[in-house]
Design an enzyme around this catalytic site. Structure first.
Site, PDB file in Angstrom:
ATOM      1  N   SER A  44      -9.830  59.408 -45.516  1.00  0.00           N
ATOM      2  CA  SER A  44     -10.756  58.269 -45.573  1.00  0.00           C
ATOM      3  C   SER A  44     -12.174  58.606 -45.127  1.00  0.00           C
ATOM      4  O   SER A  44     -13.105  57.877 -45.441  1.00  0.00           O
ATOM      5  CB  SER A  44     -10.217  57.093 -44.758  1.00  0.00           C
ATOM      6  OG  SER A  44     -10.296  57.362 -43.383  1.00  0.00           O
ATOM      7  N   LYS A  84     -13.861  56.071 -38.125  1.00  0.00           N
ATOM      8  CA  LYS A  84     -14.653  55.375 -39.147  1.00  0.00           C
ATOM      9  C   LYS A  84     -16.132  55.450 -38.790  1.00  0.00           C
ATOM     10  O   LYS A  84     -16.502  55.789 -37.681  1.00  0.00           O
ATOM     11  CB  LYS A  84     -14.255  53.890 -39.260  1.00  0.00           C
ATOM     12  CG  LYS A  84     -12.802  53.653 -39.597  1.00  0.00           C
ATOM     13  CD  LYS A  84     -12.429  54.137 -40.967  1.00  0.00           C
ATOM     14  CE  LYS A  84     -10.935  54.022 -41.202  1.00  0.00           C
ATOM     15  NZ  LYS A  84     -10.502  54.747 -42.364  1.00  0.00           N
TER      16      LYS A  84
END
Length: 177
Positions: A44, A84
């Site tokens: 990701s 993230k």
């Protein structure tokens, strides 16, 4: 004479033990309160961070400051940590329109993304980020579980550090900021 050398040898051993104990206490302190490691799981955050890379993250930085847009943060959730990028800050309005990110209606540069990741980010928003919360997204937008789809807003207390340095694999040592 042997008593003098035994005393000297004993003092030397005591000094070594003291040095080892101090080093262990310092390492424990640094590991507990300043730096820790995390392993990136999944793609990701590709290309900034790849699956299996081990990163050092700074736990101390957010004790003295707040997360900033663009920071790659470690998020602590029950049963799993996530890595993230902070996209929008508390109180801001975030929107993605025609492959362009807008923060408070102003186009925002995403130079850390390659063109394909930018093109794969679907339209959303406008979304207002609550106070004490952050909006995060993975760099590999097509597959990232993030604020758009599963993680939701990230509370300030959930952000436990900022990724600083890739330490493994050794041939990829680099700063992550």
């Amino acid at each position: 004479m042997s008593s003098v050398s035994e005393t000297k040898e004993k003092k030397e051993w005591i000094e070594w033990v003291k040095a080892i104990v101090i080093a262990l206490l310092l390492a424990f302190f640094l590991r507990s309160f300043v730096f820790a490691t995390s392993i990136v799981e999944g793609d990701s955050m590709d290309p900034a961070l790849e699956d299996g890379e081990k990163v050092i993250f700074n736990k101390f930085v957010y004790i003295i400051s707040e997360p900033e847009r663009g920071d790659i943060v470690i998020i602590n959730r029950p049963h799993k940590n996530y890595v993230k990028r902070v996209v929008a800050l508390p109180g801001e309005t975030v929107e993605m329109k025609n492959h362009t990110l807008y923060i408070n209606g102003v186009e925002h540069d995403q130079s850390f993304l390659n063109d394909s990741a930018r093109m794969l980010t679907g339209n959303f928003g406008p979304i207002e980020v609550p106070e004490e919360s952050y909006y995060v997204m993975g760099d590999n937008r097509a597959i990232s579980k993030d604020s758009r789809n599963g993680l939701g807003f990230i509370g300030r207390e959930e952000i436990i550090g900022r990724s600083e340095f890739i330490i493994y694999p050794f041939n990829e040592w680099e700063l992550t900021r």
